[in-house]
Scaffold this motif. Structure first.
Motif, PDB file in Angstrom:
ATOM      1  N   ALA A 179      56.382   9.008  54.057  1.00  0.00           N
ATOM      2  CA  ALA A 179      56.860  10.370  54.264  1.00  0.00           C
ATOM      3  C   ALA A 179      57.081  11.083  52.943  1.00  0.00           C
ATOM      4  N   ARG A 180      56.705  12.360  52.929  1.00  0.00           N
ATOM      5  CA  ARG A 180      56.998  13.251  51.824  1.00  0.00           C
ATOM      6  C   ARG A 180      57.726  14.441  52.434  1.00  0.00           C
ATOM      7  N   MET A 181      58.938  14.693  51.961  1.00  0.00           N
ATOM      8  CA  MET A 181      59.762  15.730  52.581  1.00  0.00           C
ATOM      9  C   MET A 181      60.450  16.592  51.535  1.00  0.00           C
ATOM     10  N   THR A 182      60.676  17.811  51.917  1.00  0.00           N
ATOM     11  CA  THR A 182      61.537  18.698  51.151  1.00  0.00           C
ATOM     12  C   THR A 182      62.771  18.932  51.991  1.00  0.00           C
ATOM     13  N   LEU A 183      63.912  18.600  51.425  1.00  0.00           N
ATOM     14  CA  LEU A 183      65.176  18.734  52.141  1.00  0.00           C
ATOM     15  C   LEU A 183      66.000  19.839  51.506  1.00  0.00           C
ATOM     16  N   GLY A 184      66.767  20.517  52.330  1.00  0.00           N
ATOM     17  CA  GLY A 184      67.614  21.588  51.821  1.00  0.00           C
ATOM     18  C   GLY A 184      68.863  21.736  52.637  1.00  0.00           C
ATOM     19  N   ARG A 185      69.883  22.290  52.003  1.00  0.00           N
ATOM     20  CA  ARG A 185      71.140  22.529  52.688  1.00  0.00           C
ATOM     21  C   ARG A 185      71.090  23.884  53.376  1.00  0.00           C
ATOM     22  N   ASP A 186      71.651  23.903  54.565  1.00  0.00           N
ATOM     23  CA  ASP A 186      71.698  25.171  55.354  1.00  0.00           C
ATOM     24  C   ASP A 186      72.484  26.231  54.638  1.00  0.00           C
TER      25      ASP A 186
END
Length: 167
Positions: free
Chosen positions: A160-167
């Protein structure tokens, strides 16, 4: 047509008492056929639909109870999120990955800002990754902005390659 005439001739040859017996037996057979072909299927269909309806009512009641529980958990989760909101996303991602048992599969973790991170995971269990992502969302308010999942060689594993961010 010939067969009908033969049956009529046979019937006329019977005595009165035998005719009455044949008529009674014919009536019983017709009533039995009507019951078996019309009444019983309709009755069973109504019974099945009633059971399905009751099941749907039970599911609806359960969903209402679960919705109340979800609202309660969301309210308590919001309080937890506020306490961790000052920490950078990359730090929270790293901590939660270790807690979820994904640390050995974490190949790359880049901080894009205080509110974002890029993550690369190799050969991890798909179910484990989904649970981890759910935990990130619920406990920390961190969601997936973009993701690319590929099947790994091992059964049930993904890259998996993901970009995560805070709401």
């Amino acid at each position: 047509m010939k067969q009908l005439e033969d049956i009529q001739h046979w019937y006329q040859g019977l005595q009165q008492r035998e005719r009455q017996l044949v008529l009674a037996a014919s009536a019983v057979i017709v009533i039995t056929l009507l019951y078996l072909t019309i009444w019983e299927p309709i009755s069973k269909g109504v019974e099945v639909q009633t059971q399905k309806y009751q099941t749907q009512i039970d599911i609806f009641d359960w969903m209402q109870a679960a919705a109340t529980e979800v609202r309660t958990l969301q309210a308590s989760g919001a309080a937890k999120r506020r306490t961790n909101s000052s920490q950078p996303v990359s730090l929270l991602v790293e901590k939660s990955a270790a807690t979820a048992g994904l640390k050995p599969y974490l190949r790359k973790l880049e901080s894009t800002s205080d509110k974002g991170a890029r993550v690369t995971i190799d050969d991890a269990s798909f179910d484990q990754v989904l649970l981890w992502l759910s935990t990130l969302q619920i406990q920390y308010g961190i969601s997936v902005s973009s993701a690319n999942f590929d099947r790994a060689d091992k059964a049930g594993a993904i890259n998996a390659r993901m970009t995560l961010g805070r709401d």
